[in-house]
Design a protein around this motif. Sequence first.
Motif, PDB file in Angstrom:
ATOM      1  N   LEU A 222       0.828  -1.199   0.000  1.00 35.10           N
ATOM      2  CA  LEU A 222       0.000   0.000   0.000  1.00 35.10           C
ATOM      3  C   LEU A 222       0.872   1.262   0.000  1.00 35.10           C
ATOM      4  O   LEU A 222       0.638   2.201  -0.776  1.00 35.10           O
ATOM      5  CB  LEU A 222      -0.920  -0.015   1.225  1.00 35.10           C
ATOM      6  CG  LEU A 222      -2.027   1.038   1.276  1.00 35.10           C
ATOM      7  CD1 LEU A 222      -2.992   0.853   0.121  1.00 35.10           C
ATOM      8  CD2 LEU A 222      -2.771   0.939   2.608  1.00 35.10           C
ATOM      9  N   TRP A 223       1.877   1.286   0.870  1.00 32.71           N
ATOM     10  CA  TRP A 223       2.732   2.475   0.948  1.00 32.71           C
ATOM     11  C   TRP A 223       3.570   2.630  -0.321  1.00 32.71           C
ATOM     12  O   TRP A 223       3.824   3.746  -0.778  1.00 32.71           O
ATOM     13  CB  TRP A 223       3.629   2.422   2.173  1.00 32.71           C
ATOM     14  CG  TRP A 223       4.275   3.754   2.433  1.00 32.71           C
ATOM     15  CD1 TRP A 223       5.510   4.149   2.040  1.00 32.71           C
ATOM     16  CD2 TRP A 223       3.681   4.861   3.100  1.00 32.71           C
ATOM     17  NE1 TRP A 223       5.738   5.457   2.427  1.00 32.71           N
ATOM     18  CE2 TRP A 223       4.630   5.916   3.085  1.00 32.71           C
ATOM     19  CE3 TRP A 223       2.452   5.077   3.725  1.00 32.71           C
ATOM     20  CZ2 TRP A 223       4.378   7.155   3.658  1.00 32.71           C
ATOM     21  CZ3 TRP A 223       2.206   6.310   4.299  1.00 32.71           C
ATOM     22  CH2 TRP A 223       3.159   7.342   4.264  1.00 32.71           C
ATOM     23  N   SER A 224       3.977   1.511  -0.895  1.00 32.46           N
ATOM     24  CA  SER A 224       4.728   1.569  -2.143  1.00 32.46           C
ATOM     25  C   SER A 224       3.880   2.183  -3.257  1.00 32.46           C
ATOM     26  O   SER A 224       4.367   3.011  -4.048  1.00 32.46           O
ATOM     27  CB  SER A 224       5.173   0.160  -2.550  1.00 32.46           C
ATOM     28  OG  SER A 224       5.850   0.186  -3.789  1.00 32.46           O
ATOM     29  N   ALA A 225       2.601   1.815  -3.307  1.00 31.46           N
ATOM     30  CA  ALA A 225       1.703   2.375  -4.313  1.00 31.46           C
ATOM     31  C   ALA A 225       1.491   3.863  -4.076  1.00 31.46           C
ATOM     32  O   ALA A 225       1.418   4.657  -5.019  1.00 31.46           O
ATOM     33  CB  ALA A 225       0.372   1.638  -4.301  1.00 31.46           C
ATOM     34  N   LEU A 226       1.390   4.254  -2.792  1.00 36.56           N
ATOM     35  CA  LEU A 226       1.260   5.670  -2.461  1.00 36.56           C
ATOM     36  C   LEU A 226       2.506   6.433  -2.887  1.00 36.56           C
ATOM     37  O   LEU A 226       2.413   7.548  -3.437  1.00 36.56           O
ATOM     38  CB  LEU A 226       1.025   5.828  -0.955  1.00 36.56           C
ATOM     39  CG  LEU A 226       1.106   7.258  -0.389  1.00 36.56           C
ATOM     40  CD1 LEU A 226       0.129   8.172  -1.087  1.00 36.56           C
ATOM     41  CD2 LEU A 226       0.856   7.234   1.114  1.00 36.56           C
ATOM     42  N   THR A 227       3.663   5.863  -2.655  1.00 36.27           N
ATOM     43  CA  THR A 227       4.915   6.508  -3.065  1.00 36.27           C
ATOM     44  C   THR A 227       4.955   6.696  -4.575  1.00 36.27           C
ATOM     45  O   THR A 227       5.340   7.762  -5.075  1.00 36.27           O
ATOM     46  CB  THR A 227       6.122   5.672  -2.609  1.00 36.27           C
ATOM     47  OG1 THR A 227       6.103   5.567  -1.176  1.00 36.27           O
ATOM     48  CG2 THR A 227       7.429   6.314  -3.038  1.00 36.27           C
ATOM     49  N   ASP A 228       4.527   5.681  -5.307  1.00 33.51           N
ATOM     50  CA  ASP A 228       4.478   5.796  -6.763  1.00 33.51           C
ATOM     51  C   ASP A 228       3.493   6.888  -7.191  1.00 33.51           C
ATOM     52  O   ASP A 228       3.750   7.623  -8.151  1.00 33.51           O
ATOM     53  CB  ASP A 228       4.056   4.463  -7.394  1.00 33.51           C
ATOM     54  CG  ASP A 228       5.144   3.401  -7.302  1.00 33.51           C
ATOM     55  OD1 ASP A 228       6.307   3.762  -7.051  1.00 33.51           O
ATOM     56  OD2 ASP A 228       4.810   2.207  -7.456  1.00 33.51           O
ATOM     57  N   ALA A 229       2.375   6.977  -6.481  1.00 38.58           N
ATOM     58  CA  ALA A 229       1.357   7.975  -6.832  1.00 38.58           C
ATOM     59  C   ALA A 229       1.855   9.397  -6.623  1.00 38.58           C
ATOM     60  O   ALA A 229       1.394  10.328  -7.291  1.00 38.58           O
ATOM     61  CB  ALA A 229       0.091   7.742  -6.009  1.00 38.58           C
ATOM     62  N   SER A 230       2.785   9.566  -5.703  1.00 36.96           N
ATOM     63  CA  SER A 230       3.295  10.909  -5.416  1.00 36.96           C
ATOM     64  C   SER A 230       4.389  11.330  -6.385  1.00 36.96           C
ATOM     65  O   SER A 230       4.821  12.488  -6.370  1.00 36.96           O
ATOM     66  CB  SER A 230       3.838  10.968  -3.987  1.00 36.96           C
ATOM     67  OG  SER A 230       5.030  10.213  -3.878  1.00 36.96           O
ATOM     68  N   ALA A 231       4.850  10.413  -7.209  1.00 38.83           N
ATOM     69  CA  ALA A 231       5.934  10.720  -8.147  1.00 38.83           C
ATOM     70  C   ALA A 231       5.385  11.436  -9.372  1.00 38.83           C
ATOM     71  O   ALA A 231       4.224  11.276  -9.748  1.00 38.83           O
ATOM     72  CB  ALA A 231       6.640   9.436  -8.574  1.00 38.83           C
ATOM     73  N   GLY A 232       6.235  12.245 -10.010  1.00 34.40           N
ATOM     74  CA  GLY A 232       5.838  12.940 -11.226  1.00 34.40           C
ATOM     75  C   GLY A 232       5.067  14.210 -10.927  1.00 34.40           C
ATOM     76  O   GLY A 232       4.924  14.641  -9.781  1.00 34.40           O
ATOM     77  N   GLY A 233       4.549  14.820 -11.955  1.00 34.52           N
ATOM     78  CA  GLY A 233       3.829  16.073 -11.788  1.00 34.52           C
ATOM     79  C   GLY A 233       4.769  17.264 -11.795  1.00 34.52           C
ATOM     80  O   GLY A 233       5.992  17.114 -11.661  1.00 34.52           O
ATOM     81  N   LYS A 234       4.192  18.439 -11.941  1.00 33.25           N
ATOM     82  CA  LYS A 234       4.999  19.653 -12.057  1.00 33.25           C
ATOM     83  C   LYS A 234       5.383  20.254 -10.711  1.00 33.25           C
ATOM     84  O   LYS A 234       6.202  21.168 -10.654  1.00 33.25           O
ATOM     85  CB  LYS A 234       4.238  20.697 -12.882  1.00 33.25           C
ATOM     86  CG  LYS A 234       4.051  20.282 -14.334  1.00 33.25           C
ATOM     87  CD  LYS A 234       3.357  21.373 -15.129  1.00 33.25           C
ATOM     88  CE  LYS A 234       3.231  20.971 -16.594  1.00 33.25           C
ATOM     89  NZ  LYS A 234       2.565  22.021 -17.395  1.00 33.25           N
ATOM     90  N   ARG A 235       4.786  19.772  -9.632  1.00 37.58           N
ATOM     91  CA  ARG A 235       5.114  20.263  -8.293  1.00 37.58           C
ATOM     92  C   ARG A 235       4.908  21.779  -8.170  1.00 37.58           C
ATOM     93  O   ARG A 235       5.624  22.452  -7.441  1.00 37.58           O
ATOM     94  CB  ARG A 235       6.564  19.918  -7.925  1.00 37.58           C
ATOM     95  CG  ARG A 235       6.891  18.440  -7.858  1.00 37.58           C
ATOM     96  CD  ARG A 235       6.304  17.822  -6.596  1.00 37.58           C
ATOM     97  NE  ARG A 235       6.962  16.577  -6.254  1.00 37.58           N
ATOM     98  CZ  ARG A 235       6.471  15.364  -6.534  1.00 37.58           C
ATOM     99  NH1 ARG A 235       5.324  15.262  -7.179  1.00 37.58           N
ATOM    100  NH2 ARG A 235       7.116  14.271  -6.177  1.00 37.58           N
TER     101      ARG A 235
END
Length: 356
Positions: A40-53
Amino acid sequence: MSADAARGSGTGLTPDDALTEVLDGGAAHAAGLGADYGRLWSALTDASAGGKRFRPALVVTAHDLLGGHLAGPAARVGAAVELLHTAFVIHDDVIDGDHTRRGRPNVSGTFAASAAAAGASPRGARTYADTAGILAGDLALVAAVRSVACCGAPPATVERLLDLIDRTVHVTAAGELADVRLSLDLDDAHVPLGDVLTMCEHKTAVYSFELPLQAGAVLAGAEETVVRRLGEIGRLVGIAFQLIDDLQGVFGDEAVTGKSALTDLREGKHTPLIAHARSTQAWPAIAPFFGDPDLDEARADLVRELLVDCGSRDFIEDLAAGYLDTALNVVRETGLPGEFLDGVVALTRDLLRRAA
């Protein structure tokens, strides 16, 4: 937004660094909480990656340009705002039934594929996917609040920041629910465009623009008048952003946006684009396809053509440009530094390019 702003005013700590600290801290719990939590936490970490910030950059930029001296806390609050964004995105994907984000499987999609590969039924895989999305979003939401509470700013400042976070979560929840309610199309009467714009403001503008700008100002110790004005600027830019995002949800190139250009039409999303189209003579031709879960690309192309011909696309593009122009005027009237104005202008140009 300057590179110095993204680096947290020379402290060496960036919002990305602060976000990594949070994510690494959560991963450290995996040994004691088992494989389910680890996935679950690994998927959350992946979800936070990318984007323009851009949300963390808004926090740091507002703080720096207003003469703040809490660069480390600003970086941590920037990370918190990004975590809040991640939480809302994960939950939004569950609500919309989307399994992709930024061109790859999102949290729900990852767990749906895992369950299907293990032999789960379609219903079981969907339940597992939704459960993972809800829980991952909850974890991100809690991490965001904790990041603000532990940012290192003076207690009075932290309390004010938590007030902003609290209001943001309440307003965004209301906007998300309104979005789903409008898509049910329960009212016989035409929903006014103003009501749809209010939904857009609540769902996106508050957390994406108002919150980061106001948080940066609070960290800088700005007067309440300035904090309020920055909130107004954020509201205007945020509505424009959502208008453009809604256009991308219908006309966008999936390879560029990373999200389906069919979902909004299939789910009957009551966006400002659709609110305008309902007021035109083209609506009877559009209506049979709107909200059709089996809508294919060929029929979607027909809908897009009708939306262009009836003037709805041009109307929304002009409306977005108007909100951005008004935001620029507020920046000038508030007497903010020229660099801040330059940043808003750059963001304006980027938004308009996305609409092209």
